[in-house]
Design a protein around this motif. Structure first.
Motif, PDB file in Angstrom:
ATOM      1  N   GLY A 184       0.807  -1.221   0.000  1.00  0.00           N
ATOM      2  CA  GLY A 184       0.000   0.000   0.000  1.00  0.00           C
ATOM      3  C   GLY A 184       0.839   1.270   0.000  1.00  0.00           C
ATOM      4  O   GLY A 184       1.922   1.316   0.560  1.00  0.00           O
ATOM      5  N   HIS A 185       0.312   2.316  -0.666  1.00  0.00           N
ATOM      6  CA  HIS A 185       0.919   3.653  -0.731  1.00  0.00           C
ATOM      7  C   HIS A 185       2.252   3.660  -1.482  1.00  0.00           C
ATOM      8  O   HIS A 185       2.639   2.643  -2.060  1.00  0.00           O
ATOM      9  CB  HIS A 185       1.027   4.261   0.663  1.00  0.00           C
ATOM     10  CG  HIS A 185      -0.276   4.134   1.411  1.00  0.00           C
ATOM     11  ND1 HIS A 185      -1.420   4.763   0.998  1.00  0.00           N
ATOM     12  CD2 HIS A 185      -0.622   3.383   2.499  1.00  0.00           C
ATOM     13  CE1 HIS A 185      -2.423   4.431   1.819  1.00  0.00           C
ATOM     14  NE2 HIS A 185      -1.971   3.590   2.726  1.00  0.00           N
ATOM     15  N   ILE A 186       2.952   4.791  -1.403  1.00  0.00           N
ATOM     16  CA  ILE A 186       4.120   4.992  -2.259  1.00  0.00           C
ATOM     17  C   ILE A 186       5.344   5.457  -1.474  1.00  0.00           C
ATOM     18  O   ILE A 186       6.470   5.037  -1.737  1.00  0.00           O
ATOM     19  CB  ILE A 186       3.777   6.070  -3.333  1.00  0.00           C
ATOM     20  CG1 ILE A 186       2.739   5.506  -4.316  1.00  0.00           C
ATOM     21  CG2 ILE A 186       5.025   6.534  -4.077  1.00  0.00           C
ATOM     22  CD1 ILE A 186       2.024   6.569  -5.106  1.00  0.00           C
ATOM     23  N   ILE A 235      -1.258  -5.061   1.155  1.00  0.00           N
ATOM     24  CA  ILE A 235      -0.733  -4.892   2.508  1.00  0.00           C
ATOM     25  C   ILE A 235      -0.826  -3.443   2.976  1.00  0.00           C
ATOM     26  O   ILE A 235      -0.306  -2.529   2.320  1.00  0.00           O
ATOM     27  CB  ILE A 235       0.742  -5.371   2.579  1.00  0.00           C
ATOM     28  CG1 ILE A 235       0.816  -6.858   2.190  1.00  0.00           C
ATOM     29  CG2 ILE A 235       1.335  -5.127   3.968  1.00  0.00           C
ATOM     30  CD1 ILE A 235       2.233  -7.406   2.146  1.00  0.00           C
ATOM     31  N   HIS A 236      -1.490  -3.255   4.096  1.00  0.00           N
ATOM     32  CA  HIS A 236      -1.569  -1.930   4.740  1.00  0.00           C
ATOM     33  C   HIS A 236      -1.342  -2.079   6.239  1.00  0.00           C
ATOM     34  O   HIS A 236      -1.515  -3.171   6.789  1.00  0.00           O
ATOM     35  CB  HIS A 236      -2.949  -1.287   4.510  1.00  0.00           C
ATOM     36  CG  HIS A 236      -3.107  -0.730   3.137  1.00  0.00           C
ATOM     37  ND1 HIS A 236      -3.039   0.609   2.859  1.00  0.00           N
ATOM     38  CD2 HIS A 236      -3.295  -1.355   1.948  1.00  0.00           C
ATOM     39  CE1 HIS A 236      -3.188   0.797   1.555  1.00  0.00           C
ATOM     40  NE2 HIS A 236      -3.345  -0.381   0.980  1.00  0.00           N
ATOM     41  N   TYR A 237      -0.983  -0.971   6.875  1.00  0.00           N
ATOM     42  CA  TYR A 237      -0.941  -0.895   8.343  1.00  0.00           C
ATOM     43  C   TYR A 237      -1.972   0.153   8.737  1.00  0.00           C
ATOM     44  O   TYR A 237      -2.098   1.186   8.067  1.00  0.00           O
ATOM     45  CB  TYR A 237       0.454  -0.504   8.821  1.00  0.00           C
ATOM     46  CG  TYR A 237       1.464  -1.635   8.757  1.00  0.00           C
ATOM     47  CD1 TYR A 237       1.860  -2.318   9.902  1.00  0.00           C
ATOM     48  CD2 TYR A 237       2.027  -2.013   7.546  1.00  0.00           C
ATOM     49  CE1 TYR A 237       2.787  -3.346   9.842  1.00  0.00           C
ATOM     50  CE2 TYR A 237       2.947  -3.045   7.468  1.00  0.00           C
ATOM     51  CZ  TYR A 237       3.334  -3.712   8.625  1.00  0.00           C
ATOM     52  OH  TYR A 237       4.253  -4.729   8.560  1.00  0.00           O
ATOM     53  N   ASN A 238      -2.675  -0.096   9.815  1.00  0.00           N
ATOM     54  CA  ASN A 238      -3.798   0.755  10.170  1.00  0.00           C
ATOM     55  C   ASN A 238      -3.413   1.831  11.199  1.00  0.00           C
ATOM     56  O   ASN A 238      -2.288   1.835  11.709  1.00  0.00           O
ATOM     57  CB  ASN A 238      -4.916  -0.120  10.750  1.00  0.00           C
ATOM     58  CG  ASN A 238      -6.294   0.397  10.397  1.00  0.00           C
ATOM     59  OD1 ASN A 238      -6.458   1.566  10.062  1.00  0.00           O
ATOM     60  ND2 ASN A 238      -7.282  -0.469  10.473  1.00  0.00           N
ATOM     61  N   THR A 262       6.438   6.211   8.139  1.00  0.00           N
ATOM     62  CA  THR A 262       5.693   6.346   6.888  1.00  0.00           C
ATOM     63  C   THR A 262       5.144   4.964   6.522  1.00  0.00           C
ATOM     64  O   THR A 262       5.885   3.987   6.461  1.00  0.00           O
ATOM     65  CB  THR A 262       6.571   6.870   5.738  1.00  0.00           C
ATOM     66  OG1 THR A 262       7.684   6.017   5.609  1.00  0.00           O
ATOM     67  CG2 THR A 262       7.069   8.261   5.984  1.00  0.00           C
ATOM     68  N   GLU A 263       3.850   4.918   6.278  1.00  0.00           N
ATOM     69  CA  GLU A 263       3.202   3.619   6.041  1.00  0.00           C
ATOM     70  C   GLU A 263       3.763   2.921   4.794  1.00  0.00           C
ATOM     71  O   GLU A 263       3.911   1.694   4.766  1.00  0.00           O
ATOM     72  CB  GLU A 263       1.677   3.806   5.918  1.00  0.00           C
ATOM     73  CG  GLU A 263       0.935   2.480   5.943  1.00  0.00           C
ATOM     74  CD  GLU A 263      -0.564   2.621   5.672  1.00  0.00           C
ATOM     75  OE1 GLU A 263      -1.108   3.720   5.857  1.00  0.00           O
ATOM     76  OE2 GLU A 263      -1.170   1.605   5.275  1.00  0.00           O
ATOM     77  N   GLY A 264       4.096   3.727   3.766  1.00  0.00           N
ATOM     78  CA  GLY A 264       4.637   3.157   2.525  1.00  0.00           C
ATOM     79  C   GLY A 264       5.932   2.385   2.725  1.00  0.00           C
ATOM     80  O   GLY A 264       6.252   1.479   1.943  1.00  0.00           O
ATOM     81  N   GLY A 305      -5.320  -6.536   3.688  1.00  0.00           N
ATOM     82  CA  GLY A 305      -4.979  -6.708   5.100  1.00  0.00           C
ATOM     83  C   GLY A 305      -4.617  -5.394   5.772  1.00  0.00           C
ATOM     84  O   GLY A 305      -3.802  -4.631   5.267  1.00  0.00           O
ATOM     85  N   GLU A 306      -5.250  -5.141   6.906  1.00  0.00           N
ATOM     86  CA  GLU A 306      -4.917  -3.958   7.726  1.00  0.00           C
ATOM     87  C   GLU A 306      -4.460  -4.506   9.075  1.00  0.00           C
ATOM     88  O   GLU A 306      -5.280  -4.741   9.957  1.00  0.00           O
ATOM     89  CB  GLU A 306      -6.145  -3.066   7.919  1.00  0.00           C
ATOM     90  CG  GLU A 306      -6.571  -2.269   6.700  1.00  0.00           C
ATOM     91  CD  GLU A 306      -5.868  -0.914   6.578  1.00  0.00           C
ATOM     92  OE1 GLU A 306      -4.911  -0.655   7.333  1.00  0.00           O
ATOM     93  OE2 GLU A 306      -6.289  -0.125   5.721  1.00  0.00           O
ATOM     94  N   THR A 307      -3.151  -4.747   9.195  1.00  0.00           N
ATOM     95  CA  THR A 307      -2.665  -5.275  10.470  1.00  0.00           C
ATOM     96  C   THR A 307      -2.349  -4.124  11.416  1.00  0.00           C
ATOM     97  O   THR A 307      -2.002  -3.040  10.982  1.00  0.00           O
ATOM     98  CB  THR A 307      -1.384  -6.102  10.279  1.00  0.00           C
ATOM     99  OG1 THR A 307      -0.512  -5.361   9.454  1.00  0.00           O
ATOM    100  CG2 THR A 307      -1.676  -7.442   9.658  1.00  0.00           C
TER     101      THR A 307
HETATM  102 ZN   LIG Z   1      -2.909   2.324   4.165  1.00  0.00          ZN
END
Ligand SMILES: [Zn+2]
Length: 423
Positions: free
Chosen positions: A132-134, A265-268, A160-162, A376-378
């Protein structure tokens, strides 16, 4: 003679009876699937018809009346079900516009070559991963608004989530490849977009042409075009225009790769901790699968086609199975609780609960990616202990310098995928 005739007509009657029973059970199955999975607000009824002939999708005119756009007769259901994942949405839409029935679309089944000499457990399996994201740095993260930054116990926290998603994806890729899987990532480097270049490079090389073609395709109005080309800041271009193009490019890449399964894949973060200027005491895992269309989400032909595809295929049912396997591994390995409907407002507003921690949600990627796909948002990045753990670059795996916590998340994804494929 009379007995013979009676027997024949009785048999014919039985046949007709069982055909009607079959149609009734199909009608019941697809109507309840719409209610249980696709129609969040019970407001989509005008857009579809399920009757004794088949399933039909309706489009809306400017006068707010509905007309039949496309569909499938019950007798052709099996043929059309197979077709839907074999063609791009664009080619299906132009076929629909030609007014020919979908069942007449010809396709040849391609059998994938299995390498039987290779004994690795994932040999012959294709897996797509979307990190997810850049952003790979704080400047880009601020542009896409996907970061947390604050001081906690005199320690500066900047995440940074990316970066988290990319490191997780790279580790997961290695783990899966070790077992023989063929793995494709939608982006492989920091700050790289799905177009294979940075956002800045895209602005210089492709922005003007992209806006022109969006305008020609009626995706933006003349006003929006003028605003984008003359007034919009980089941040506005990114959020109101580029982000959507990047999503569509991710889906396109994945569909062209034609994987057996895809993971996003993401982190919440804690939604109530707005501004994300302090740590939160909350922490949850959740996973999204396709479905849960809202009342204004069937206005475009491509969305009605997605709705039809999700209704006919068992993509969402399979995706839910993968999600359930993943959720078990997330909970056990990460020691983070599973979300329930009280965890966040968006879970009740936009989602339909499929099982514990697994929600149908009509996100661009869950809708556009064909086949088995989970989002997925872990764990929460802004959680007090997670933000410390995620900031520690305390391990190295496959040559990637990372946090032990990120490695754990990648392993949880890996274990979930293996347990789904073993089923
Ligand atoms: Zn995200």
């Amino acid at each position: 003679m009379r007995i013979l005739l009676l027997t024949i007509s009785f048999n014919l009657l039985c046949l007709l009876c069982s055909a009607q029973k079959n149609v009734d059970s199909l009608k019941h199955f697809y109507t309840s699937k719409i209610e249980m999975l696709l129609d969040k607000e019970k407001a989509l009824q005008p857009y579809y018809t399920i009757n004794d002939s088949g399933i039909f999708i309706n489009a809306k005119t400017k006068e707010n009346t509905f007309y039949r756009e496309f569909g499938v007769e019950w007798s052709e259901l099996d043929t059309v079900k197979k077709i839907l994942n074999h063609f791009s949405d664009d080619s299906l839409i132009s076929f629909i516009n030609s007014r020919e029935p979908l069942s007449t679309l010809a396709y040849s089944e391609t059998n994938r070559k299995q390498n039987f000499e290779n004994k690795k457990q994932l040999s012959g399996i294709k897996i797509a991963i979307d990190p997810g994201h850049i952003a790979g740095d704080m400047k880009t993260a601020m542009l896409e608004k996907k970061y947390i930054q604050f001081n906690y116990n005199n320690q500066p926290i900047a995440i940074t989530e990316g970066v988290l998603t990319l490191q997780t994806a790279l580790i997961l890729k290695h783990l899966l490849e070790e077992q023989g899987a063929e793995v494709m990532l939608t982006r492989e480097k920091s700050n790289q977009t799905a177009f294979g270049i940075t956002f800045k490079e895209w602005l210089e090389k492709h922005f003007k042409n992209a806006v022109d073609s969006s305008y020609k395709l009626n995706e933006i109005t003349e006003q929006e075009k003028t605003f984008l080309l003359t007034k919009a800041t980089q941040r506005e271009i990114f959020r109101s225009y580029f982000n959507n193009l990047d999503m569509r490019q991710r889906a396109k890449k994945i569909n062209e790769f034609s994987p057996d399964l895809s993971v996003i894949i993401h982190y919440n973060v804690d939604e109530k901790n707005t501004g994300w200027k302090k740590p939160s005491d909350k922490n949850y895992n959740m996973i999204f699968v396709a479905g849960s269309f809202l009342k204004n989400e069937l206005e475009k032909p491509i969305d009605r086609l997605s709705f039809f595809r999700l209704l006919l295929t068992d993509d969402t049912e399979q995706s839910t199975k993968l999600a359930e396997n993943l959720m078990k591994c997330f909970t056990a390995k990460l020691n983070v609780p599973t979300a329930d409907s009280t965890t966040a407002d968006y879970l009740t507003k936009y989602c339909i609960t499929k099982s514990k921690g697994v929600y149908a949600r009509n996100l661009t990627l869950t809708r556009l990616i064909k086949g088995v796909v989970v989002y997925g948002e872990t764990l929460y990045q802004d959680n007090a202990s997670e933000c410390i753990e995620l900031s520690r670059m305390n391990t190295e795996v496959f040559g990637i310098k990372t946090s032990a916590r990120i490695k754990q998340v990648a392993e949880a994804f890996y274990e979930g995928i293996i347990s789904y494929l073993k089923e």
